[in-house]
Design a protein around this motif. Structure first.
Motif, PDB file in Angstrom:
ATOM      1  N   PRO A 198       7.262   8.501  14.632  1.00 50.05           N
ATOM      2  CA  PRO A 198       7.264   9.948  14.898  1.00 50.05           C
ATOM      3  C   PRO A 198       6.716  10.225  16.299  1.00 50.05           C
ATOM      4  O   PRO A 198       5.740   9.587  16.706  1.00 50.05           O
ATOM      5  N   ASN A 199       7.349  11.132  17.016  1.00 49.36           N
ATOM      6  CA  ASN A 199       6.814  11.535  18.320  1.00 49.36           C
ATOM      7  C   ASN A 199       6.141  12.906  18.187  1.00 49.36           C
ATOM      8  O   ASN A 199       6.051  13.466  17.095  1.00 49.36           O
ATOM      9  N   VAL A 200       5.702  13.446  19.309  1.00 49.11           N
ATOM     10  CA  VAL A 200       4.902  14.674  19.298  1.00 49.11           C
ATOM     11  C   VAL A 200       5.642  15.840  18.638  1.00 49.11           C
ATOM     12  O   VAL A 200       5.030  16.758  18.101  1.00 49.11           O
ATOM     13  N   ASP A 201       6.968  15.788  18.678  1.00 52.62           N
ATOM     14  CA  ASP A 201       7.741  16.915  18.167  1.00 52.62           C
ATOM     15  C   ASP A 201       7.932  16.905  16.657  1.00 52.62           C
ATOM     16  O   ASP A 201       8.412  17.874  16.095  1.00 52.62           O
ATOM     17  N   PHE A 202       7.611  15.788  16.013  1.00 48.75           N
ATOM     18  CA  PHE A 202       7.972  15.678  14.602  1.00 48.75           C
ATOM     19  C   PHE A 202       7.221  16.702  13.743  1.00 48.75           C
ATOM     20  O   PHE A 202       7.805  17.339  12.882  1.00 48.75           O
ATOM     21  N   GLU A 209      25.307   8.261  12.472  1.00 50.84           N
ATOM     22  CA  GLU A 209      26.032   9.535  12.397  1.00 50.84           C
ATOM     23  C   GLU A 209      25.228  10.644  13.063  1.00 50.84           C
ATOM     24  O   GLU A 209      25.764  11.634  13.511  1.00 50.84           O
ATOM     25  N   ARG A 210      23.911  10.464  13.084  1.00 48.39           N
ATOM     26  CA  ARG A 210      23.041  11.463  13.725  1.00 48.39           C
ATOM     27  C   ARG A 210      21.682  10.857  14.015  1.00 48.39           C
ATOM     28  O   ARG A 210      21.398   9.736  13.585  1.00 48.39           O
ATOM     29  N   LEU A 211      20.874  11.614  14.723  1.00 48.04           N
ATOM     30  CA  LEU A 211      19.528  11.131  15.059  1.00 48.04           C
ATOM     31  C   LEU A 211      18.521  11.702  14.069  1.00 48.04           C
ATOM     32  O   LEU A 211      18.712  12.801  13.540  1.00 48.04           O
ATOM     33  N   PRO A 267      17.678  19.089  23.664  1.00 47.71           N
ATOM     34  CA  PRO A 267      17.236  18.605  22.353  1.00 47.71           C
ATOM     35  C   PRO A 267      16.671  17.188  22.351  1.00 47.71           C
ATOM     36  O   PRO A 267      15.951  16.826  21.429  1.00 47.71           O
ATOM     37  N   LEU A 268      16.993  16.401  23.383  1.00 48.84           N
ATOM     38  CA  LEU A 268      16.406  15.052  23.404  1.00 48.84           C
ATOM     39  C   LEU A 268      15.003  15.072  23.986  1.00 48.84           C
ATOM     40  O   LEU A 268      14.289  14.073  23.960  1.00 48.84           O
ATOM     41  N   HIS A 269      14.605  16.203  24.559  1.00 50.09           N
ATOM     42  CA  HIS A 269      13.257  16.296  25.135  1.00 50.09           C
ATOM     43  C   HIS A 269      12.491  17.362  24.344  1.00 50.09           C
ATOM     44  O   HIS A 269      12.367  17.254  23.125  1.00 50.09           O
ATOM     45  N   GLY A 270      12.013  18.407  25.002  1.00 50.95           N
ATOM     46  CA  GLY A 270      11.185  19.402  24.308  1.00 50.95           C
ATOM     47  C   GLY A 270      11.922  20.135  23.209  1.00 50.95           C
ATOM     48  O   GLY A 270      11.319  20.572  22.223  1.00 50.95           O
ATOM     49  N   GLY A 271      13.238  20.272  23.383  1.00 49.92           N
ATOM     50  CA  GLY A 271      14.030  20.984  22.373  1.00 49.92           C
ATOM     51  C   GLY A 271      14.045  20.281  21.028  1.00 49.92           C
ATOM     52  O   GLY A 271      14.509  20.844  20.028  1.00 49.92           O
ATOM     53  N   MET A 292      15.616  13.517  14.294  1.00 51.37           N
ATOM     54  CA  MET A 292      14.935  14.242  15.376  1.00 51.37           C
ATOM     55  C   MET A 292      13.429  14.143  15.201  1.00 51.37           C
ATOM     56  O   MET A 292      12.918  14.168  14.080  1.00 51.37           O
ATOM     57  N   GLY A 293      12.725  14.041  16.337  1.00 50.73           N
ATOM     58  CA  GLY A 293      11.268  13.892  16.276  1.00 50.73           C
ATOM     59  C   GLY A 293      10.838  12.450  16.111  1.00 50.73           C
ATOM     60  O   GLY A 293       9.659  12.168  15.896  1.00 50.73           O
ATOM     61  N   PHE A 294      11.803  11.534  16.178  1.00 53.83           N
ATOM     62  CA  PHE A 294      11.495  10.104  16.086  1.00 53.83           C
ATOM     63  C   PHE A 294      11.968   9.402  17.348  1.00 53.83           C
ATOM     64  O   PHE A 294      12.995   9.767  17.918  1.00 53.83           O
ATOM     65  N   HIS A 310      10.917   7.228  21.133  1.00 53.75           N
ATOM     66  CA  HIS A 310      10.389   7.613  22.433  1.00 53.75           C
ATOM     67  C   HIS A 310      10.708   6.525  23.439  1.00 53.75           C
ATOM     68  O   HIS A 310      10.697   5.349  23.097  1.00 53.75           O
ATOM     69  N   ARG A 311      10.990   6.949  24.661  1.00 53.34           N
ATOM     70  CA  ARG A 311      11.301   5.972  25.700  1.00 53.34           C
ATOM     71  C   ARG A 311      10.116   5.027  25.954  1.00 53.34           C
ATOM     72  O   ARG A 311      10.293   3.831  26.177  1.00 53.34           O
ATOM     73  N   VAL A 312       8.910   5.537  25.888  1.00 49.18           N
ATOM     74  CA  VAL A 312       7.745   4.720  26.254  1.00 49.18           C
ATOM     75  C   VAL A 312       6.970   4.231  25.031  1.00 49.18           C
ATOM     76  O   VAL A 312       6.538   3.079  24.981  1.00 49.18           O
TER      77      VAL A 312
HETATM   78  N1  ACO Z   1      17.093   8.400  15.243  1.00 51.89           N
HETATM   79  C1  ACO Z   1      17.893   7.348  15.009  1.00 51.89           C
HETATM   80  N2  ACO Z   1      18.081   6.317  15.865  1.00 51.89           N
HETATM   81  C2  ACO Z   1      17.392   6.368  17.015  1.00 51.89           C
HETATM   82  C3  ACO Z   1      16.537   7.428  17.339  1.00 51.89           C
HETATM   83  C4  ACO Z   1      16.382   8.477  16.405  1.00 51.89           C
HETATM   84  N3  ACO Z   1      15.598   9.511  16.633  1.00 51.89           N
HETATM   85  N4  ACO Z   1      15.992   7.229  18.560  1.00 51.89           N
HETATM   86  C5  ACO Z   1      16.506   6.065  18.990  1.00 51.89           C
HETATM   87  N5  ACO Z   1      17.341   5.557  18.054  1.00 51.89           N
HETATM   88  C6  ACO Z   1      18.081   4.280  18.127  1.00 51.89           C
HETATM   89  C7  ACO Z   1      19.231   4.368  19.102  1.00 51.89           C
HETATM   90  O1  ACO Z   1      20.410   4.782  18.459  1.00 51.89           O
HETATM   91  C8  ACO Z   1      19.307   2.941  19.586  1.00 51.89           C
HETATM   92  O2  ACO Z   1      19.907   2.183  18.561  1.00 51.89           O
HETATM   93  P1  ACO Z   1      20.902   0.963  18.944  1.00 51.89           P
HETATM   94  O3  ACO Z   1      20.029  -0.033  19.645  1.00 51.89           O
HETATM   95  O4  ACO Z   1      21.464   0.499  17.641  1.00 51.89           O
HETATM   96  O5  ACO Z   1      21.956   1.542  19.849  1.00 51.89           O
HETATM   97  C9  ACO Z   1      17.850   2.512  19.652  1.00 51.89           C
HETATM   98  O6  ACO Z   1      17.166   3.317  18.668  1.00 51.89           O
HETATM   99  C10 ACO Z   1      17.208   2.710  21.012  1.00 51.89           C
HETATM  100  O7  ACO Z   1      17.288   4.075  21.348  1.00 51.89           O
HETATM  101  P2  ACO Z   1      17.635   4.641  22.789  1.00 51.89           P
HETATM  102  O8  ACO Z   1      18.456   5.881  22.627  1.00 51.89           O
HETATM  103  O9  ACO Z   1      18.152   3.551  23.652  1.00 51.89           O
HETATM  104  O10 ACO Z   1      16.187   5.029  23.311  1.00 51.89           O
HETATM  105  P3  ACO Z   1      15.861   5.958  24.544  1.00 51.89           P
HETATM  106  O11 ACO Z   1      14.561   5.488  25.095  1.00 51.89           O
HETATM  107  O12 ACO Z   1      17.012   6.052  25.494  1.00 51.89           O
HETATM  108  O13 ACO Z   1      15.698   7.420  23.897  1.00 51.89           O
HETATM  109  C11 ACO Z   1      14.775   9.276  22.804  1.00 51.89           C
HETATM  110  C12 ACO Z   1      14.483   7.973  23.556  1.00 51.89           C
HETATM  111  C13 ACO Z   1      15.693  10.169  23.653  1.00 51.89           C
HETATM  112  C14 ACO Z   1      13.480  10.026  22.586  1.00 51.89           C
HETATM  113  C15 ACO Z   1      15.446   8.947  21.466  1.00 51.89           C
HETATM  114  O14 ACO Z   1      14.553   8.187  20.685  1.00 51.89           O
HETATM  115  C16 ACO Z   1      15.887  10.182  20.706  1.00 51.89           C
HETATM  116  O15 ACO Z   1      16.993  10.684  20.963  1.00 51.89           O
HETATM  117  N6  ACO Z   1      15.045  10.719  19.755  1.00 51.89           N
HETATM  118  C17 ACO Z   1      15.390  11.923  19.039  1.00 51.89           C
HETATM  119  C18 ACO Z   1      15.104  13.149  19.883  1.00 51.89           C
HETATM  120  C19 ACO Z   1      13.623  13.383  20.041  1.00 51.89           C
HETATM  121  O16 ACO Z   1      12.847  13.376  19.097  1.00 51.89           O
HETATM  122  N7  ACO Z   1      13.237  13.654  21.299  1.00 51.89           N
HETATM  123  C20 ACO Z   1      11.844  13.951  21.640  1.00 51.89           C
HETATM  124  C21 ACO Z   1      11.241  12.837  22.436  1.00 51.89           C
HETATM  125  S1  ACO Z   1       9.551  13.123  22.768  1.00 51.89           S
HETATM  126  C22 ACO Z   1       9.564  14.333  23.909  1.00 51.89           C
HETATM  127  O17 ACO Z   1      10.414  14.511  24.711  1.00 51.89           O
HETATM  128  C23 ACO Z   1       8.471  15.162  23.920  1.00 51.89           C
END
Ligand code: ACO
Length: 420
Positions: A352-356, A291-293, A258-262, A295-297, A299-301
């Motif tokens: 928003p990332n590509v999945d949003f 409490e939760r993420l 779920p943190l990647h394509g899911g 989703m779709g928001f 990105h590492r890069v």
């Molecule tokens: N919602 C809420 N808070 C977030 C989110 C989010 N979607 N993404 C990051 N944050 C917060 C983190 O909690 C962290 O907060 P903190 O500094 O208070 O601890 C801060 O932003 C930095 O986030 P990290 O988790 O350190 O960033 P990382 O580069 O490790 O993770 C990731 C990137 C996995 C994409 C993350 O943003 C996430 O989990 N997003 C939601 C899942 C998602 O949409 N994944 C698809 C990514 S795109 C793809 O794979 C095609």
């Protein structure tokens, strides 16, 4: 100007070393001179390879394949043309493209025994679980795929994977629906064939060119994304010199998460759960309390708007003009509006990332929620294969085997069971 270096002084011993800087990077192995390793859990600041395939500037929101901006490829290129570009480094000529499309077309059939694997799955098996099992199983049908030192064999496996992946992806869809498998049709193009194999009923399917082009654009947008988690999995597993079917199935497994394509699936589940625009502020408050993420928001890069998400919004307009607007879009737009103004998201550079938005579009096209990541996998396949090929031809790459900082017990004597 002399060589750029980084001076490192070890204050424990007074020893100093000069470490060469190249491309804004130092080699972790240079730290061995001081008896040190570098520690970088989750590769936050580690380049695992040199690569000439995909360029991302995460701060500026730029994405290019082989130098070509994603915006131009999304507008002008077909998916197979994009795959060729990723593999060969150049856009194909008309002749090359025709030959490539023909070659793919004649490899679309999959051994019918594969349908028996799919039949073995429960009716409610997750499509990604089925996909990853079926792709891994394909390796057993092509023992020659083990010849990874032979460039022609590698090319043939690439063709096979590109050609057969849509067939298997479509059969996974049919299994989920309890529908008979539809076989490839050589008179159809790559996208048309896939759509037909998924949606044909009773020998009938009325193709919608707008929806097919929209799907093709989405696949182009997903085709590569440098060293993302699933590509890293393909490279890591591929570095053991296993066959590409097995390496690609590792990529499918990584993408499933779920943190990647899911995430595209999870976005839709989140929108379903929010249910109504009026619930958006409370949901955002929960996200801000960790409490939760959302989703779709994030990105590492990308620390700016994901350029693919921008393009996807345009695709959504074309699709919804055909299918009517999904009410979930209103919730997604409101989530984005609030998030882009809120300090929690702004200060963390979460966009928003590509999945949003992709899931809402896939749903409008008729794909069920748990199938979305299969479409992502179909799109990402050329990237996995191009990166696999690049890794194998890179003389600096070896088996990917990281080190660790051991934090466990020191030596201790075994205690017989009776004494514990
Ligand atoms: N919602 C809420 N808070 C977030 C989110 C989010 N979607 N993404 C990051 N944050 C917060 C983190 O909690 C962290 O907060 P903190 O500094 O208070 O601890 C801060 O932003 C930095 O986030 P990290 O988790 O350190 O960033 P990382 O580069 O490790 O993770 C990731 C990137 C996995 C994409 C993350 O943003 C996430 O989990 N997003 C939601 C899942 C998602 O949409 N994944 C698809 C990514 S795109 C793809 O794979 C095609």
């Amino acid at each position: 100007m002399g060589e750029e270096t980084l001076s490192v002084r070890d204050n424990r011993t007074g020893e100093e070393v000069e470490i060469p800087i190249s491309d804004g990077t130092i080699r972790a192995t240079d730290l061995r001179q001081l008896g040190l390793m570098s520690y970088d859990p989750a590769f936050l600041n580690t380049a695992s390879t040199r690569s000439g395939i995909t360029y991302i500037d995460g701060d500026a929101g730029i994405l290019r394949y082989r130098g070509y901006p994603i915006e131009q490829l999304a507008e002008h290129a077909s998916f197979l043309e994009t795959a060729w570009l990723l593999f060969e480094g150049e856009l194909p000529t008309r002749e090359q493209l025709d030959a490539w499309e023909e070659e793919v077309r004649v490899h679309t059939y999959v051994h019918t025994n594969v349908t028996q694997f799919l039949d073995g799955f429960r009716h409610d098996a997750h499509p990604m679980g089925m996909l990853l099992g079926a792709i891994a199983a394909l390796s057993t049908f092509y023992p020659d795929a083990k010849e990874i030192g032979d460039a022609e064999s590698r090319r043939l496996q690439r063709v096979r994977l590109i050609a057969k992946f849509p067939t298997i992806a479509a059969w996974v869809f049919r299994h989920s629906r309890g529908l008979p498998y539809v076989f490839p049709r050589n008179d159809l193009g790559y996208i048309g064939n896939f759509v037909n194999m998924t949606f044909e009923i009773g020998g009938q399917h009325e193709p919608n060119p707008v929806l097919q082009r929209a799907l093709e654009i989405l696949l182009v947008l997903h085709a590569d994304h440098e060293q993302n988690a699933s590509t890293n999995a393909v490279r890591g597993v591929g570095s053991t010199q296993v066959d590409p079917f097995s390496a690609v199935s590792a990529g499918v497994a990584a993408l499933y998460g779920p943190l990647h394509g899911g995430a595209n699936e999870q976005v839709l589940r989140m929108l379903d759960e929010i249910g109504d625009v009026k619930n958006v502020p409370a949901f955002i408050e929960g996200v801000k309390k960790h409490e939760r993420l959302l989703m779709g928001f994030g990105h590492r890069v990308y620390k700016n708007y994901d350029p693919r998400a921008k393009l996807i919004k345009r695709v959504a307009d074309d699709v919804f003009a055909q299918t009517g607007v999904d009410p979930k879009l209103e919730i997604a737009l409101e989530l984005e509006r609030i998030a882009l103004e809120d300090d929690y998201f702004v200060s963390r550079k979460l966009y928003p990332n590509v999945d949003f938005y992709s899931g809402i579009i896939y749903r409008a096209m008729g794909y069920p929620t748990d199938y979305f990541t299969v479409l992502f996998a179909l799109g990402r396949l050329p990237g996995w294969l191009a990166q696999w090929e690049e890794m194998l031809s890179d003389s600096e790459q070896k088996i990917a085997r990281p080190r660790q900082v051991y934090t466990g017990y020191g030596e201790r004597d075994f205690v017989p069971l009776a004494n514990r």
